[in-house]
Design a protein around this motif. Structure first.
Motif, mmCIF file in Angstrom:
data_model
loop_
_atom_site.group_PDB
_atom_site.id
_atom_site.type_symbol
_atom_site.label_atom_id
_atom_site.label_comp_id
_atom_site.label_asym_id
_atom_site.label_seq_id
_atom_site.Cartn_x
_atom_site.Cartn_y
_atom_site.Cartn_z
ATOM 1 N N ASP A 2 41.483 40.262 42.829
ATOM 2 C CA ASP A 2 41.853 40.858 41.540
ATOM 3 C C ASP A 2 43.222 41.504 41.613
ATOM 4 N N ALA A 3 43.482 42.193 42.755
ATOM 5 C CA ALA A 3 44.776 42.848 42.917
ATOM 6 C C ALA A 3 45.910 41.821 42.940
ATOM 7 N N LYS A 25 36.941 40.250 46.655
ATOM 8 C CA LYS A 25 37.099 40.199 45.204
ATOM 9 C C LYS A 25 38.154 41.193 44.736
ATOM 10 N N ARG A 26 38.102 42.422 45.307
ATOM 11 C CA ARG A 26 39.119 43.414 44.934
ATOM 12 C C ARG A 26 40.516 42.925 45.295
#
Length: 260
Positions: free
Chosen positions: A44-45, A40-41
């Motif tokens: 998002d990035a 997820k990170r």
């Protein structure tokens, strides 16, 4: 050695295996959650990077639009400043003696076509040429021209009103703007010319003639407006002495050559 492990496992209580299985499942759950959070990170990035790239593209486009608008504003401002000079000269024609009027008007015509060829330049390196054509006996005769036209064209180059783009503009009394004249049915190639000009604007000058502007590349809407402004000034000058002269006399006029 294998008997040792068998004996060891046989001695372990049943709850040990239940606890071990629970710990293993818990560990797998933690690892899975960690992978999900990491993914997820990362997502998002990547989303932020894509949004940033999109914003940078939009900023670049807006910067280009702003630069283009600034160049157009500068060009229009320059054309208006020059037009004021020629309008003052046009107003002074009313005070010129009749025997000097023809020479003064021809001088103004030449200055206008030369100034227009300069004022319609949008960017450095562009090439334009302007011509003032007067109608006589069903033809348009090149009366005045800026640099770009061969010298022998003056008062010799003729366009048929029925078979030319400038003639169509004259007949209809309408401005014509073309990005590529060679794609137009009214265009007829000149076998004596290898002109690289493709774009064309034709401005009718009352019932007397046409103002033409040639360019290598398509011209924008504001260029057409500048051309029409100059066309109005030329028409005003034409009005001044059409009261005194016939079209034939105007076409036959030879400006005095300056002494070297």
């Amino acid at each position: 050695m294998s008997d040792f492990w068998k004996e060891l496992f046989n001695r372990l209580p049943d709850w040990f295996f239940s606890v071990t299985a629970g710990l293993i499942l818990l560990t797998l759950a933690v690892v899975l959650i960690w992978f999900i959070l990491g993914a997820k990170r990362f997502s998002d990035a990547m989303g932020r990077e894509n949004r940033l790239a999109s914003l940078q593209d939009e900023i670049s486009k807006e910067r280009d639009k702003s630069r283009e608008s600034s160049e157009i504003a500068s060009q229009i401002s320059r054309a208006l400043e020059n037009a004021q000079v020629y309008l003052n000269q046009l107003n002074r024609l009313k005070k010129v003696q009749e025997h000097e009027l023809l020479a003064e008007v021809h001088n103004l015509f030449q200055r206008l076509v030369e100034a227009l060829a300069s004022d319609v330049k949008y960017r450095p390196g562009e090439r334009h040429r302007c011509g003032l054509w007067i109608e006589s006996s069903g033809e348009l005769i090149l009366l005045h021209a800026s640099a770009g036209f061969p010298d022998h064209y003056l008062r010799n180059r003729r366009l048929d009103i029925e078979r030319s783009i400038a003639g169509k503009s004259f007949r209809r009394g309408q401005t014509i703007v073309l990005d590529n004249v060679r794609e137009n049915d009214d265009w007829e190639p000149n076998p004596e010319s290898s002109s690289p000009y493709l774009a064309l604007i034709c401005i009718p000058i009352g019932r007397w003639g046409v103002l033409t502007v040639d360019a290598l590349h398509p011209m924008k809407e504001h260029v057409k407006m500048i051309c029409e402004l100059y066309g109005c000034m030329i028409e005003g000058a034409m009005e001044e002495y059409m009261r005194l002269l016939s079209v034939a006399e105007i076409a036959a006029f030879k400006p005095e050559q300056k002494q070297a």
